[in-house]
Design an enzyme around this catalytic site. Structure first.
Site, PDB file in Angstrom:
ATOM      1  CD  GLN A 104     -18.435  19.022 -36.405  1.00 37.46           C
ATOM      2  OE1 GLN A 104     -19.004  20.049 -36.803  1.00 37.46           O
ATOM      3  NE2 GLN A 104     -18.574  17.855 -36.998  1.00 37.46           N
ATOM      4  CG  HIS A 110     -19.942  13.590 -33.055  1.00 32.05           C
ATOM      5  ND1 HIS A 110     -19.209  14.156 -34.067  1.00 32.05           N
ATOM      6  CD2 HIS A 110     -19.585  14.234 -31.918  1.00 32.05           C
ATOM      7  CE1 HIS A 110     -18.422  15.077 -33.563  1.00 32.05           C
ATOM      8  NE2 HIS A 110     -18.634  15.164 -32.256  1.00 32.05           N
ATOM      9  CG  HIS A 112     -21.055  14.910 -27.368  1.00 32.96           C
ATOM     10  ND1 HIS A 112     -19.793  14.574 -26.939  1.00 32.96           N
ATOM     11  CD2 HIS A 112     -20.886  15.655 -28.488  1.00 32.96           C
ATOM     12  CE1 HIS A 112     -18.895  15.091 -27.761  1.00 32.96           C
ATOM     13  NE2 HIS A 112     -19.532  15.759 -28.711  1.00 32.96           N
TER      14      HIS A 112
HETATM   15  P1  5GP Z   1     -16.691  17.091 -30.769  1.00 30.75           P
HETATM   16  O1  5GP Z   1     -15.834  18.114 -30.093  1.00 30.75           O
HETATM   17  O2  5GP Z   1     -16.276  16.908 -32.201  1.00 30.75           O
HETATM   18  O3  5GP Z   1     -18.159  17.361 -30.599  1.00 30.75           O
HETATM   19  O4  5GP Z   1     -16.462  15.735 -29.985  1.00 30.75           O
HETATM   20  C1  5GP Z   1     -15.585  14.744 -30.383  1.00 30.75           C
HETATM   21  C2  5GP Z   1     -15.556  13.734 -29.269  1.00 30.75           C
HETATM   22  O5  5GP Z   1     -14.948  12.549 -29.750  1.00 30.75           O
HETATM   23  C3  5GP Z   1     -14.756  14.170 -28.032  1.00 30.75           C
HETATM   24  O6  5GP Z   1     -15.597  14.150 -26.896  1.00 30.75           O
HETATM   25  C4  5GP Z   1     -13.630  13.131 -27.957  1.00 30.75           C
HETATM   26  O7  5GP Z   1     -13.307  12.778 -26.618  1.00 30.75           O
HETATM   27  C5  5GP Z   1     -14.206  11.967 -28.739  1.00 30.75           C
HETATM   28  N1  5GP Z   1     -13.209  11.121 -29.377  1.00 30.75           N
HETATM   29  C6  5GP Z   1     -12.171  11.541 -30.141  1.00 30.75           C
HETATM   30  N2  5GP Z   1     -11.477  10.495 -30.604  1.00 30.75           N
HETATM   31  C7  5GP Z   1     -12.081   9.391 -30.133  1.00 30.75           C
HETATM   32  C8  5GP Z   1     -11.832   7.988 -30.280  1.00 30.75           C
HETATM   33  O8  5GP Z   1     -10.896   7.549 -30.941  1.00 30.75           O
HETATM   34  N3  5GP Z   1     -12.681   7.135 -29.653  1.00 30.75           N
HETATM   35  C9  5GP Z   1     -13.744   7.582 -28.909  1.00 30.75           C
HETATM   36  N4  5GP Z   1     -14.518   6.668 -28.333  1.00 30.75           N
HETATM   37  N5  5GP Z   1     -14.017   8.888 -28.757  1.00 30.75           N
HETATM   38  C10 5GP Z   1     -13.193   9.784 -29.363  1.00 30.75           C
END
Ligand code: 5GP
Length: 134
Positions: A104, A110, A112
């Site tokens: 994460q 969040h 996806h």
């Molecule tokens: P995690 O790894 O925390 O599950 O996913 C975080 C997601 O947030 C990643 O897929 C990354 O590409 C996305 N993300 C990070 N920063 C931003 C941003 O500023 N805007 C958008 N739209 N997505 C972001």
């Protein structure tokens, strides 16, 4: 308040800033419980993030601090977004990373939503062990 070994909620995390409108996003849905927008680095033809509006770090907050109405409203938004993206016929995947093992990156809960192509195995498999030579 830390939940399940996670750091406390940081109100300046990137998704909190998107929620406050301080950082732009390509919004696809918003209601009282959730905001959905396109991921900045899409890993599938459709890659949308859905975030709850409350200050929750991960799914672990959904069995502790988040009220039932917020939990229900959020998950309803997730499935509505998938429908509105036109993914219900071909199918889609929803995924949420919680904590270090899952990688994460952003400390605001969040989900996806991936779709638009065959998504393959659910979890990449580690490479097979090489047997010792000789
Ligand atoms: P995690 O790894 O925390 O599950 O996913 C975080 C997601 O947030 C990643 O897929 C990354 O590409 C996305 N993300 C990070 N920063 C931003 C941003 O500023 N805007 C958008 N739209 N997505 C972001």
């Amino acid at each position: 308040m830390p939940v399940s070994g996670q750091p406390p909620y940081d109100p300046n995390n990137i998704f909190a800033r998107i929620l406050r409108g301080e950082i732009p996003c390509k919004r696809v849905h918003e209601d009282e419980h959730a905001l959905a927008f396109h991921d900045i680095a899409p890993q599938a033809p459709v890659h949308v993030l859905v975030i709850p509006k409350g200050p929750w770090v991960s799914a672990a907050d959904f069995h502790t601090t988040a009220p039932a109405e917020a939990v229900a409203g959020f998950w309803r938004a997730v499935s509505l977004v998938a429908r509105d993206l036109g993914l219900e016929d071909a199918g889609y995947r929803i995924l949420s990373n919680m904590g270090e093992d899952a990688g994460q990156e952003v400390g605001h809960f969040h989900v996806h939503i991936f779709g638009g192509r065959r998504l393959g195995r659910m979890i990449p498999q580690p490479p097979p062990r090489l047997s010792p030579i000789g």
